[in-house]
Design an enzyme around this catalytic site. Structure first.
Site, PDB file in Angstrom:
ATOM      1  N   ARG A  59       0.815  -1.220   0.000  1.00 39.12           N
ATOM      2  CA  ARG A  59       0.000   0.000   0.000  1.00 39.12           C
ATOM      3  C   ARG A  59       0.845   1.266   0.000  1.00 39.12           C
ATOM      4  O   ARG A  59       0.375   2.325  -0.417  1.00 39.12           O
ATOM      5  CB  ARG A  59      -1.002  -0.034   1.154  1.00 39.12           C
ATOM      6  CG  ARG A  59      -2.127  -1.036   0.909  1.00 39.12           C
ATOM      7  CD  ARG A  59      -3.077  -1.085   2.088  1.00 39.12           C
ATOM      8  NE  ARG A  59      -2.427  -1.605   3.270  1.00 39.12           N
ATOM      9  CZ  ARG A  59      -2.425  -2.894   3.617  1.00 39.12           C
ATOM     10  NH1 ARG A  59      -3.065  -3.769   2.880  1.00 39.12           N
ATOM     11  NH2 ARG A  59      -1.805  -3.285   4.701  1.00 39.12           N
ATOM     12  N   GLU A  96       1.666  -5.709  13.898  1.00 41.08           N
ATOM     13  CA  GLU A  96       0.442  -5.756  14.716  1.00 41.08           C
ATOM     14  C   GLU A  96      -0.177  -7.157  14.673  1.00 41.08           C
ATOM     15  O   GLU A  96      -0.705  -7.634  15.664  1.00 41.08           O
ATOM     16  CB  GLU A  96      -0.545  -4.710  14.179  1.00 41.08           C
ATOM     17  CG  GLU A  96      -1.694  -4.405  15.103  1.00 41.08           C
ATOM     18  CD  GLU A  96      -2.701  -3.432  14.488  1.00 41.08           C
ATOM     19  OE1 GLU A  96      -2.536  -3.051  13.310  1.00 41.08           O
ATOM     20  OE2 GLU A  96      -3.650  -3.076  15.191  1.00 41.08           O
TER      21      GLU A  96
HETATM   22  P1  AMP Z   1       2.977  -1.699  11.665  1.00 43.64           P
HETATM   23  O1  AMP Z   1       4.283  -2.360  11.360  1.00 43.64           O
HETATM   24  O2  AMP Z   1       2.275  -2.364  12.806  1.00 43.64           O
HETATM   25  O3  AMP Z   1       3.103  -0.217  11.843  1.00 43.64           O
HETATM   26  O4  AMP Z   1       2.031  -1.986  10.440  1.00 43.64           O
HETATM   27  C1  AMP Z   1       2.084  -1.206   9.355  1.00 43.64           C
HETATM   28  C2  AMP Z   1       1.635  -1.929   8.129  1.00 43.64           C
HETATM   29  O5  AMP Z   1       0.502  -2.764   8.353  1.00 43.64           O
HETATM   30  C3  AMP Z   1       1.253  -0.929   7.128  1.00 43.64           C
HETATM   31  O6  AMP Z   1       1.748  -1.355   5.893  1.00 43.64           O
HETATM   32  C4  AMP Z   1      -0.238  -0.911   7.137  1.00 43.64           C
HETATM   33  O7  AMP Z   1      -0.716  -0.904   5.836  1.00 43.64           O
HETATM   34  C5  AMP Z   1      -0.664  -2.192   7.801  1.00 43.64           C
HETATM   35  N1  AMP Z   1      -1.607  -2.014   8.915  1.00 43.64           N
HETATM   36  C6  AMP Z   1      -1.412  -2.392  10.195  1.00 43.64           C
HETATM   37  N2  AMP Z   1      -2.459  -2.130  10.952  1.00 43.64           N
HETATM   38  C7  AMP Z   1      -3.356  -1.545  10.161  1.00 43.64           C
HETATM   39  C8  AMP Z   1      -4.674  -1.016  10.371  1.00 43.64           C
HETATM   40  N3  AMP Z   1      -5.268  -1.044  11.564  1.00 43.64           N
HETATM   41  N4  AMP Z   1      -5.301  -0.475   9.320  1.00 43.64           N
HETATM   42  C9  AMP Z   1      -4.706  -0.445   8.110  1.00 43.64           C
HETATM   43  N5  AMP Z   1      -3.481  -0.927   7.848  1.00 43.64           N
HETATM   44  C10 AMP Z   1      -2.818  -1.475   8.855  1.00 43.64           C
END
Ligand code: AMP
Length: 172
Positions: A59, A96
């Site tokens: 994305r 996450e």
């Molecule tokens: P993080 O490493 O936890 O910051 O996750 C970031 C990546 O996971 C990004 O590429 C986001 O597109 C996706 N992502 C994680 N949680 C969400 C969420 N609640 N909504 C949309 N995208 C998310």
């Protein structure tokens, strides 16, 4: 930005129970929202001499490409394992919902570059911290970090390097 906000779709329990997923596809498909996102992103980095925008699969490729085009910079993809054809650097990290590995071409960034790292959403910050470490190891002049959406309740900024300048267009 209120217009963009109105076009972002919340999807509960995707990709797993308990995650409220911020779906930007509904904003990207809307011409006016896409235009505002691209314009507002680029306004954050005008006159900073940015030479490369690094977008995180997948994305981050959308906003990252628009930002690179607007700034007259090059675009570099950070990808999932096994997708990049030439010699790569790799990093594994927690996210996450699970673990992941990312790669970047070893020759993608030089010491003369001023880099913006871009992803659509800051959640825990794990993905971006890993991407930052990959780019940092190539020793560019400067690294900025940028998101369209920041999920402040997850406090992802705490996982990003303290010296990094972080911006986001929208906070939830
Ligand atoms: P993080 O490493 O936890 O910051 O996750 C970031 C990546 O996971 C990004 O590429 C986001 O597109 C996706 N992502 C994680 N949680 C969400 C969420 N609640 N909504 C949309 N995208 C998310």
């Amino acid at each position: 930005m209120e217009y963009v906000k109105s076009k972002i779709r919340d999807v509960q329990d995707f990709p797993q129970q308990g995650v409220l997923f911020k779906d930007l596809t509904t904003a990207f498909k809307d011409p006016r929202a896409l235009h505002i996102i691209g314009w507002d992103l680029s306004q954050l980095y005008r006159d900073k001499g940015v030479t490369k925008v690094v977008g995180i699969e997948s994305r981050g490729f959308i906003g990252g490409s628009i930002l690179a085009f607007e700034l007259g910079a090059g675009f570099v993809p950070v990808r999932k394992p096994g997708k990049l054809p030439a010699d790569t650097l790799k990093a594994t990290y927690d996210k996450e919902y699970g673990k992941d590995t990312i790669e970047i071409h070893r020759d993608a960034i030089t010491e003369d570059d001023i880099v913006v790292l871009h992803d659509d959403v800051l959640a825990t910050g794990g993905t971006m911290a890993a991407a930052y470490n990959l780019v940092k190891s190539m020793n560019p002049k400067k690294i900025y970090i940028n998101f369209i959406i920041e999920l402040t309740s997850l406090n992802g900024r705490a996982n990003l390097p303290a010296d990094a300048e972080v911006t986001s267009l929208l906070k939830y």
